[in-house]
Design an enzyme around this catalytic site. Structure first.
Site, PDB file in Angstrom:
ATOM      1  N   ARG A  23      -4.086  -2.858 -13.515  1.00 40.61           N
ATOM      2  CA  ARG A  23      -3.516  -1.512 -13.397  1.00 40.61           C
ATOM      3  C   ARG A  23      -2.674  -1.140 -14.623  1.00 40.61           C
ATOM      4  NH1 ARG A  23      -1.284  -0.709  -7.502  1.00 40.61           N
ATOM      5  NH2 ARG A  23      -1.325   1.446  -8.224  1.00 40.61           N
ATOM      6  N   ASP A  45      -2.487   8.604  -1.100  1.00 39.01           N
ATOM      7  CA  ASP A  45      -2.678   7.389  -0.299  1.00 39.01           C
ATOM      8  C   ASP A  45      -3.491   7.647   0.961  1.00 39.01           C
ATOM      9  OD1 ASP A  45      -1.276   5.976  -2.187  1.00 39.01           O
ATOM     10  OD2 ASP A  45       0.618   5.973  -1.073  1.00 39.01           O
ATOM     11  N   ARG A  83      12.651   1.369  -2.736  1.00 42.54           N
ATOM     12  CA  ARG A  83      13.750   2.049  -3.445  1.00 42.54           C
ATOM     13  C   ARG A  83      15.109   1.634  -2.893  1.00 42.54           C
ATOM     14  NH1 ARG A  83       9.161   4.646  -4.080  1.00 42.54           N
ATOM     15  NH2 ARG A  83       8.824   6.210  -5.704  1.00 42.54           N
ATOM     16  N   LYS A 117       7.014   2.394   3.085  1.00 41.96           N
ATOM     17  CA  LYS A 117       6.936   1.425   1.985  1.00 41.96           C
ATOM     18  C   LYS A 117       7.688   1.931   0.753  1.00 41.96           C
ATOM     19  CE  LYS A 117       2.750   0.455   0.009  1.00 41.96           C
ATOM     20  NZ  LYS A 117       2.836   0.593  -1.465  1.00 41.96           N
ATOM     21  N   SER A 118       7.431   3.167   0.353  1.00 36.40           N
ATOM     22  CA  SER A 118       8.075   3.695  -0.860  1.00 36.40           C
ATOM     23  C   SER A 118       9.591   3.679  -0.718  1.00 36.40           C
ATOM     24  CB  SER A 118       7.632   5.143  -1.095  1.00 36.40           C
ATOM     25  OG  SER A 118       6.275   5.192  -1.416  1.00 36.40           O
ATOM     26  N   ARG A 122      -5.450  -0.211   1.931  1.00 38.17           N
ATOM     27  CA  ARG A 122      -5.778   1.111   2.493  1.00 38.17           C
ATOM     28  C   ARG A 122      -7.290   1.280   2.692  1.00 38.17           C
ATOM     29  NH1 ARG A 122      -0.731   3.144   2.779  1.00 38.17           N
ATOM     30  NH2 ARG A 122       0.563   2.913   0.920  1.00 38.17           N
TER      31      ARG A 122
HETATM   32  C1  S3P Z   1       4.219   5.263  -4.763  1.00 34.97           C
HETATM   33  C2  S3P Z   1       3.622   6.232  -5.508  1.00 34.97           C
HETATM   34  C3  S3P Z   1       2.165   6.452  -5.526  1.00 34.97           C
HETATM   35  C4  S3P Z   1       1.480   5.811  -4.325  1.00 34.97           C
HETATM   36  C5  S3P Z   1       1.964   4.420  -4.065  1.00 34.97           C
HETATM   37  C6  S3P Z   1       3.468   4.393  -3.860  1.00 34.97           C
HETATM   38  C7  S3P Z   1       5.681   5.122  -4.875  1.00 34.97           C
HETATM   39  O1  S3P Z   1       1.636   5.899  -6.711  1.00 34.97           O
HETATM   40  O2  S3P Z   1       0.085   5.805  -4.483  1.00 34.97           O
HETATM   41  O3  S3P Z   1       1.325   3.894  -2.914  1.00 34.97           O
HETATM   42  O4  S3P Z   1       6.288   4.436  -4.020  1.00 34.97           O
HETATM   43  O5  S3P Z   1       6.263   5.706  -5.787  1.00 34.97           O
HETATM   44  P1  S3P Z   1       1.704   6.696  -8.117  1.00 34.97           P
HETATM   45  O6  S3P Z   1       3.088   7.108  -8.335  1.00 34.97           O
HETATM   46  O7  S3P Z   1       1.281   5.723  -9.158  1.00 34.97           O
HETATM   47  O8  S3P Z   1       0.736   7.813  -7.978  1.00 34.97           O
END
Ligand code: S3P
Length: 417
Positions: A106, A299, A10, A5-6, A372
């Site tokens: 948030r 996570d 990006r 996902k991350s 999650r």
């Molecule tokens: C993420 C960073 C994390 C993670 C989120 C995805 C990202 O959050 O918990 O699921 O893609 O950069 P934080 O950077 O706010 O800790």
């Protein structure tokens, strides 16, 4: 396992501001990444193949988005909102960013405050800058910024804004968080220097479109790998997952708890290390999870808490207050829902204490709309005797729509009502 996902977020975002075309393969098809694609389209970026695993992004070559009068709907996705705020900080027009009920709770201050220091105007609700966010970008100055919390999203937002500033922008993080932005920026041609816990990006960068093959998501695999760890006869292999060291601390923790973890076929894919990871179950023992490790398992903490309930001895999670500002308050929610299954758990301000050796009994539990949490509770349900109903489990679509099918393919009896 589906794409990470991350890294998928990006790849779309960097592709959008690069020169030329970016092809993203094994892109995650799930609500959060669809939110990023939708916002980019609202801002005038052309994308082909959205909704499939191969997405083609036609880059606009810099801070060349079109203004959008409508609010940009980031859905449930904190990554979409925070990273997009970094890019919009360089755009000289007003944008509104909003999201669902969870995202509106948030805090965006960790991004809004440094972006304002760089020259953007940002407004949100209360001192914590809760969404909806109204912002106006423009000419940016570089900053040196020490993050108050270790957050890859906040770090990334500042680095993305830094791409458009005149000079070098430096971010210092209090503990290492995932570094996908740094790695991918280098692949797109930006100058990025990492020294310990600081990252510098040289402004006025020219990004060039790339082909990105997204590794599979270790955080999605974690549900099955952790579940396997807690079942003495189980063995599960996740193929081609990212073994980026900022993401795989949960594997070391599983070893520490007594599971067997085998990492095979290590290779590199688009600047990220990937491998096939096998976990064999065993009798687990309780451990302490705290300190600088927390951002690297943030996570995975819900599912680690679930399996700790059946381990021998006590598991302590500390320094994890960030869990309270995730898609739900994951400390309060996991404590209350695991208790319904018979786990003995104490809530701490910054974590929890899980007294192991519980005989879990199937029960009706609530996801609180948090993907999650839903998946961690499904794994807890596997470890319980009898049937567990996870209410409001549709939210798995946020990161892992195929979760129920994969769980069933591993031998669990799963029905989606
Ligand atoms: C993420 C960073 C994390 C993670 C989120 C995805 C990202 O959050 O918990 O699921 O893609 O950069 P934080 O950077 O706010 O800790």
């Amino acid at each position: 396992m589906p794409g990470d996902k991350s890294i998928s977020h990006r790849a779309l975002l960097l592709g959008a501001i690069a020169d030329g075309t970016t092809v993203v393969e094994n892109c995650l098809v799930a609500d959060d990444v669809l939110s990023t694609a939708r916002c980019l389209r609202q801002l005038g970026v052309n994308l082909d193949g959205v909704g499939t695993t191969t997405v083609v992004v036609h880059g606009v070559g810099g801070a060349n988005f079109f203004p959008c009068k409508e609010p940009l709907d980031c859905g449930n996705s904190g990554t979409t909102m925070r990273l997009l705020m970094g890019i919009l900080a360089a755009h000289p027009f007003e944008s509104w960013l909003t999201g669902d009920a969870s995202l509106q709770k948030r805090p965006m201050d960790r991004v809004a405050i440094p972006l304002q220091r760089m020259g953007a105007k940002v407004e949100g609700r209360t001192g914590r800058y809760l969404p909806p966010i109204r912002m106006r970008g423009g000419k940016l100055r570089p900053i040196e910024w020490a993050l108050p919390v270790a957050s890859a999203q906040a770090k990334s937002a500042i680095l993305l804004a830094g791409l458009f500033a005149d000079g070098v922008t430096l971010v210092y993080e209090p503990a290492p968080s995932r570094d996908h932005t740094e790695r991918m920026l280098k692949a797109f041609g930006a100058e990025v220097v990492v020294q310990g816990q600081s990252v510098a990006v040289v402004g006025r960068a020219k990004l060039r479109g790339q082909k990105i093959v997204v590794p599979s998501d270790p955080s999605s695999a974690a549900f099955f790998l952790c579940g396997a760890a807690a079942m003495p006869d189980a063995e599960v292999t996740a193929e081609g997952i990212s073994i980026n060291p900022t993401r795989t601390a949960f594997l070391s923790l599983l070893r520490q708890m007594g599971a067997t973890v085998i990492v095979q076929n290590e290779r590199e894919q688009s600047g990220e290390p990937v491998a096939d990871v096998t976990v064999k179950g065993g009798k687990l023992k309780g451990i302490t999870i705290a300190g600088n490790l927390i951002p690297q398992v943030i996570d995975e903490l819900p599912v680690l808490a679930a399996i700790a309930a059946v381990a021998d001895g006590v598991t302590v999670i500390r320094n994890a207050e960030e869990l309270r500002v995730k898609e739900s308050d994951r400390i309060a929610v996991m404590v209350s829902e695991l208790r319904k299954l018979g786990a003995k758990v104490d809530e701490l301000p910054d974590g929890m204490v899980i007294h192991g050796e519980a005989k879990l009994r199937g029960a009706e539990v609530e996801s609180h709309g948090d993907h999650r949490v839903a998946m961690a509770l499904a794994i807890a349900g596997l470890l319980a005797e009898g049937e567990t109903i996870v209410n409001d489990a549709d939210c798995v679509a946020i990161s892992f729509p195929q979760f129920p099918q994969v769980l069933a393919s591993l031998g669990a009896e799963v029905t989606m009502a």
